[in-house]
Design a protein around this motif. Structure first.
Motif, mmCIF file in Angstrom:
data_model
loop_
_atom_site.group_PDB
_atom_site.id
_atom_site.type_symbol
_atom_site.label_atom_id
_atom_site.label_comp_id
_atom_site.label_asym_id
_atom_site.label_seq_id
_atom_site.Cartn_x
_atom_site.Cartn_y
_atom_site.Cartn_z
ATOM 1 N N ALA A 11 -62.627 133.151 15.204
ATOM 2 C CA ALA A 11 -61.531 133.568 14.327
ATOM 3 C C ALA A 11 -61.840 133.182 12.886
ATOM 4 O O ALA A 11 -61.206 132.303 12.292
ATOM 5 C CB ALA A 11 -60.215 132.947 14.798
ATOM 6 N N ALA A 12 -62.854 133.839 12.328
ATOM 7 C CA ALA A 12 -63.282 133.600 10.951
ATOM 8 C C ALA A 12 -64.044 134.834 10.485
ATOM 9 O O ALA A 12 -64.579 135.582 11.301
ATOM 10 C CB ALA A 12 -64.174 132.368 10.882
ATOM 11 N N PRO A 13 -64.096 135.037 9.166
ATOM 12 C CA PRO A 13 -64.839 136.191 8.636
ATOM 13 C C PRO A 13 -66.323 136.128 8.985
ATOM 14 O O PRO A 13 -66.922 135.048 9.074
ATOM 15 C CB PRO A 13 -64.638 136.082 7.116
ATOM 16 C CG PRO A 13 -63.479 135.179 6.927
ATOM 17 C CD PRO A 13 -63.451 134.261 8.112
ATOM 18 N N ARG A 14 -66.906 137.293 9.156
ATOM 19 C CA ARG A 14 -68.322 137.399 9.526
ATOM 20 C C ARG A 14 -69.219 136.680 8.527
ATOM 21 O O ARG A 14 -70.169 135.989 8.919
ATOM 22 C CB ARG A 14 -68.701 138.875 9.650
ATOM 23 C CG ARG A 14 -70.114 139.088 10.119
ATOM 24 C CD ARG A 14 -70.382 140.487 10.575
ATOM 25 N NE ARG A 14 -70.300 141.443 9.492
ATOM 26 C CZ ARG A 14 -70.969 142.590 9.478
ATOM 27 N NH1 ARG A 14 -71.737 142.928 10.496
ATOM 28 N NH2 ARG A 14 -70.855 143.420 8.481
ATOM 29 N N GLN A 15 -68.945 136.821 7.241
ATOM 30 C CA GLN A 15 -69.767 136.184 6.213
ATOM 31 C C GLN A 15 -69.770 134.656 6.370
ATOM 32 O O GLN A 15 -70.804 134.005 6.212
ATOM 33 C CB GLN A 15 -69.258 136.578 4.822
ATOM 34 C CG GLN A 15 -70.196 136.256 3.707
ATOM 35 C CD GLN A 15 -71.437 137.116 3.711
ATOM 36 O OE1 GLN A 15 -72.458 136.717 4.276
ATOM 37 N NE2 GLN A 15 -71.384 138.267 3.095
ATOM 38 N N THR A 16 -68.612 134.089 6.717
ATOM 39 C CA THR A 16 -68.501 132.643 6.918
ATOM 40 C C THR A 16 -69.316 132.200 8.127
ATOM 41 O O THR A 16 -70.069 131.222 8.071
ATOM 42 C CB THR A 16 -67.022 132.237 7.107
ATOM 43 O OG1 THR A 16 -66.297 132.606 5.934
ATOM 44 C CG2 THR A 16 -66.870 130.746 7.361
ATOM 45 N N VAL A 17 -69.174 132.907 9.231
ATOM 46 C CA VAL A 17 -69.895 132.562 10.460
ATOM 47 C C VAL A 17 -71.398 132.694 10.236
ATOM 48 O O VAL A 17 -72.181 131.818 10.624
ATOM 49 C CB VAL A 17 -69.413 133.440 11.635
ATOM 50 C CG1 VAL A 17 -70.198 133.125 12.900
ATOM 51 C CG2 VAL A 17 -67.917 133.258 11.869
ATOM 52 N N PHE A 18 -71.810 133.772 9.585
ATOM 53 C CA PHE A 18 -73.222 134.006 9.292
ATOM 54 C C PHE A 18 -73.790 132.867 8.439
ATOM 55 O O PHE A 18 -74.849 132.309 8.754
ATOM 56 C CB PHE A 18 -73.383 135.356 8.578
ATOM 57 C CG PHE A 18 -74.791 135.677 8.195
ATOM 58 C CD1 PHE A 18 -75.667 136.224 9.119
ATOM 59 C CD2 PHE A 18 -75.248 135.438 6.913
ATOM 60 C CE1 PHE A 18 -76.982 136.527 8.770
ATOM 61 C CE2 PHE A 18 -76.554 135.736 6.550
ATOM 62 C CZ PHE A 18 -77.424 136.275 7.484
ATOM 63 N N ALA A 19 -73.076 132.516 7.364
ATOM 64 C CA ALA A 19 -73.558 131.464 6.460
ATOM 65 C C ALA A 19 -73.684 130.124 7.189
ATOM 66 O O ALA A 19 -74.671 129.405 7.010
ATOM 67 C CB ALA A 19 -72.629 131.337 5.256
ATOM 68 N N LEU A 20 -72.705 129.790 8.007
ATOM 69 C CA LEU A 20 -72.774 128.531 8.750
ATOM 70 C C LEU A 20 -73.935 128.529 9.752
ATOM 71 O O LEU A 20 -74.571 127.499 9.965
ATOM 72 C CB LEU A 20 -71.463 128.264 9.476
ATOM 73 C CG LEU A 20 -70.376 127.616 8.635
ATOM 74 C CD1 LEU A 20 -69.045 127.634 9.377
ATOM 75 C CD2 LEU A 20 -70.755 126.198 8.238
ATOM 76 N N ALA A 21 -74.203 129.667 10.348
ATOM 77 C CA ALA A 21 -75.304 129.743 11.308
ATOM 78 C C ALA A 21 -76.655 129.487 10.640
ATOM 79 O O ALA A 21 -77.601 129.046 11.297
ATOM 80 C CB ALA A 21 -75.306 131.103 12.006
ATOM 81 N N LEU A 22 -76.737 129.736 9.332
ATOM 82 C CA LEU A 22 -77.977 129.496 8.584
ATOM 83 C C LEU A 22 -77.997 128.124 7.908
ATOM 84 O O LEU A 22 -78.905 127.832 7.137
ATOM 85 C CB LEU A 22 -78.174 130.589 7.532
ATOM 86 C CG LEU A 22 -78.617 131.944 8.081
ATOM 87 C CD1 LEU A 22 -78.571 133.004 6.990
ATOM 88 C CD2 LEU A 22 -80.003 131.869 8.695
#
Length: 156
Positions: A11-22
């Motif tokens: 339950a978070a924006p894709r950009q946030t999830v993507f950035a955290l994954a990196l």
């Protein structure tokens, strides 16, 4: 080859999830109970195309070093990382991030095999596949928690 796919809606924006994954820091926080550290950190402190990192961790009471490279970065849709050197015969992790009505669908595909031929295949089949699945799920628990917390603290 052993393979598994995990899917989870965060339950978070894709950009946030993507950035955290990196974010290597998120990886370290998610693997803290294994004593994981970075011996070689990516330039600039975040994974980008071609970044390499060397991890040190202890699993099954055995110390391991794993050197990986991040590639095929396509923000915010996905990226891949693969082993350059380490304990596996081969290791590939494909990260995909898709829009979802309630946030982001995270899909992890992990493909690996242990060394030592038939013995390695038996180890993969008997317990390593499920152990690796649990590790990625644990990492994703941290990713989801941090991404969702960031979403709650953003101004409306």
């Amino acid at each position: 080859m052993a393979e598994f796919v995990l899917e989870r809606v965060i339950a978070a924006p894709r950009q946030t999830v993507f950035a955290l994954a990196l974010d290597p820091g998120l990886h370290l926080r998610s693997m803290a109970r294994y004593g994981e550290t970075m011996i070689e950190a990516p330039d600039g402190g975040v994974f980008t195309e071609g970044s390499t990192v060397t991890w040190r961790a202890r699993h099954f009471g055995i110390p391991f070093r794993l050197r990986t490279m991040v590639y095929d970065v396509d923000a915010p849709s996905g990226f891949r990382d693969r082993q350059l050197s380490g304990p596996f015969g081969a290791f590939l992790h494909v990260h995909v991030f898709e829009e979802h009505p309630t946030g982001t669908l995270l899909r992890d595909t992990v493909i690996f095999h242990s060394p030592l031929g038939p013995i390695g295949r038996l180890v993969d089949r008997v317990f390593l596949r499920e152990y690796m699945r649990a590790l990625i799920e644990e990492r994703n628990d941290h990713l989801a928690s941090e991404a969702e917390e960031r979403g709650r603290t953003l101004p409306a």
